[in-house]
Structure formats: structure tokens, C-alpha cells
Design a protein around this motif. Structure first.
Motif, PDB file in Angstrom:
ATOM      1  N   ASP A   1       0.838  -1.210   0.000  1.00  0.00           N
ATOM      2  CA  ASP A   1       0.000   0.000   0.000  1.00  0.00           C
ATOM      3  C   ASP A   1       0.871   1.257   0.000  1.00  0.00           C
ATOM      4  O   ASP A   1       2.100   1.188   0.095  1.00  0.00           O
ATOM      5  CB  ASP A   1      -0.954  -0.008   1.191  1.00  0.00           C
ATOM      6  CG  ASP A   1      -0.309   0.454   2.482  1.00  0.00           C
ATOM      7  OD1 ASP A   1       0.900   0.213   2.676  1.00  0.00           O
ATOM      8  OD2 ASP A   1      -1.011   1.059   3.307  1.00  0.00           O
TER       9      ASP A   1
ATOM     10  N   THR B   1       1.422   3.497   2.179  1.00  0.00           N
ATOM     11  CA  THR B   1       2.194   3.808   3.387  1.00  0.00           C
ATOM     12  C   THR B   1       3.473   2.986   3.452  1.00  0.00           C
ATOM     13  O   THR B   1       4.383   3.313   4.203  1.00  0.00           O
ATOM     14  CB  THR B   1       1.387   3.508   4.663  1.00  0.00           C
ATOM     15  OG1 THR B   1       1.207   2.090   4.791  1.00  0.00           O
ATOM     16  CG2 THR B   1       0.050   4.220   4.663  1.00  0.00           C
TER      17      THR B   1
ATOM     18  N   LEU C   1       3.556   0.096   4.715  1.00  0.00           N
ATOM     19  CA  LEU C   1       3.462  -0.685   5.949  1.00  0.00           C
ATOM     20  C   LEU C   1       2.549  -1.900   5.843  1.00  0.00           C
ATOM     21  O   LEU C   1       2.585  -2.775   6.699  1.00  0.00           O
ATOM     22  CB  LEU C   1       2.977   0.203   7.103  1.00  0.00           C
ATOM     23  CG  LEU C   1       3.869   1.403   7.423  1.00  0.00           C
ATOM     24  CD1 LEU C   1       3.202   2.290   8.467  1.00  0.00           C
ATOM     25  CD2 LEU C   1       5.242   0.940   7.872  1.00  0.00           C
TER      26      LEU C   1
ATOM     27  N   CYS D   1      -1.923   1.611   9.001  1.00  0.00           N
ATOM     28  CA  CYS D   1      -2.382   1.921   7.634  1.00  0.00           C
ATOM     29  C   CYS D   1      -3.794   2.518   7.621  1.00  0.00           C
ATOM     30  O   CYS D   1      -4.551   2.324   6.672  1.00  0.00           O
ATOM     31  CB  CYS D   1      -2.315   0.681   6.738  1.00  0.00           C
ATOM     32  SG  CYS D   1      -0.651   0.015   6.583  1.00  0.00           S
ATOM     33  N   GLY D   2      -4.148   3.201   8.704  1.00  0.00           N
ATOM     34  CA  GLY D   2      -5.456   3.836   8.786  1.00  0.00           C
ATOM     35  C   GLY D   2      -6.573   2.906   9.229  1.00  0.00           C
ATOM     36  O   GLY D   2      -7.743   3.273   9.156  1.00  0.00           O
TER      37      GLY D   2
END
Length: 190
Positions: free
Chosen positions: A67, A69, A71, A106-107
Motif C-alpha cells: 500500500d 504507506t 506498511l 495503515c489507517g
């Protein structure tokens, strides 16, 4: 009376449909080679082995996507999102559940410990060492240990054990929940 009979018939048809759902589409194992009984590689034609038949849903290309990020990694075959770099701290099963359930990355904050089938879905039957394969830049993961990872699945033979997946050999065994193994959180799913 006729309306009640009609409604009863509809309910029975719906219930029967739910009881006889279509089988799940299983992914390919990744194996493309064939071997004789002594372990020597042979031509696959007419062996009936997995390497010849390669049954199952084809793997997408790429199989995994990192993704934005850097991560997290999404498995484009299963839809599962994995932590890109699993922690190298070993934990007991109870502590592994707590760690995975409490993760925010990652949110997302809906991380959890994978069940045994989800964890096994990362394996490639063609690879002698799945950790090395997963750590390859092409797959997108890093720091995967060639060792055991906890699943959230308790073993039927003894509820004080949970299934652990070995990321070197790719097999599943039961591990005492008081033992310490690695944790690889996952989220979402199909």
C-alpha cells in the motif's frame, strides 16, 4: 390459506438454497513441478500430480501489492491485508490475540490474528522456504521469519493448543497456547 402455503414454499426454497450453496473457489497451490516417489523431478505429463493439473483459481499478477504507506500488503488473491513487516517478538497465544486486536496501522484498527486457513493462504507449495519467498522484493513482505506463526484457530484435539503455521516448511501443527510464537496480523477478507 393459499397465501400461507405460498409463503411457506418460498421459505423452504430459500432455506434449501442456503443449505446447498456452491462450493468455494480454492486458489492454486503454486506448485508447478512433479516428482517421483524418491523425490526426483520428472516430467509432469500424465502424472495426475498437482504440478501437472494445477487446479484452482489462478493467482493474480502481481499476487501482492504494497500500500501507499509501505506498511501493509494486500493479497490480490484473497483480498486480505497483511502487516508488511511482521513483528519479531514472540508471544503466547493470549498475548498474540491482544497484540493483533489492538493494532492500528495503515489507517485501520480492525486488525486481528488470522485463522489457520488465512495464514495458510500465504504459502506457496512450490517453495522449500516460504519465508524466503515472501521476503523476496517481488512479493513485497520483509522480515517474515522461517518459523511458526500463531493462528486464531484452536485445535480440535486439545483446546489448550492452537494451530500454528510454519513459514519455512509450510505445514500446520498444534502449539500449546502457553508457548511463544510469532504474530502476523491481518484484516478484512473476502
Amino acid at each position: 390459506m393459499l397465501k400461507k402455503l405460498f409463503m411457506f414454499m418460498i421459505a423452504m426454497i430459500l432455506a434449501a438454497g442456503a443449505a446447498y450453496a456452491a462450493p468455494a473457489d480454492l486458489p492454486k497451490t503454486g506448485q508447478t513441478a512433479c516428482y517421483d516417489a524418491s523425490g526426483t523431478a520428472i516430467a509432469c505429463a500424465n502424472t495426475g500430480q498437482d504440478g501437472e493439473l494445477q487446479k484452482g483459481v489462478a493467482w493474480p499478477s502481481p499476487r501482492f501489492t504494497v500500500d501507499g504507506t509501505g506498511l501493509c500488503v494486500t493479497d490480490n488473491l484473497t483480498g486480505l491485508m497483511w502487516v508488511r513487516t511482521p513483528d519479531t517478538t514472540t508471544r503466547t497465544w493470549a498475548n498474540a490475540l491482544t497484540y493483533a486486536n489492538g493494532l492500528s496501522l495503515c489507517g485501520y484498527d480492525d486488525w486481528r490474528l488470522p485463522n489457520v486457513n488465512e495464514l495458510e493462504s500465504l504459502l506457496n507449495a512450490e517453495q522449500a522456504n516460504n519465508a524466503t519467498w515472501l521476503n523476496n522484493a517481488t512479493q513485497g513482505f520483509s522480515n517474515v521469519q522461517a518459523n511458526y506463526y500463531w493462528s486464531s484457530s484452536t485445535c480440535a484435539f486439545d483446546p489448550t493448543y492452537a494451530c500454528v503455521v510454519n513459514m519455512w516448511y509450510g505445514y500446520v501443527v498444534g502449539g500449546s497456547k502457553s508457548n511463544s510464537y510469532y504474530v502476523w496480523p491481518v484484516r478484512a477478507g473476502q
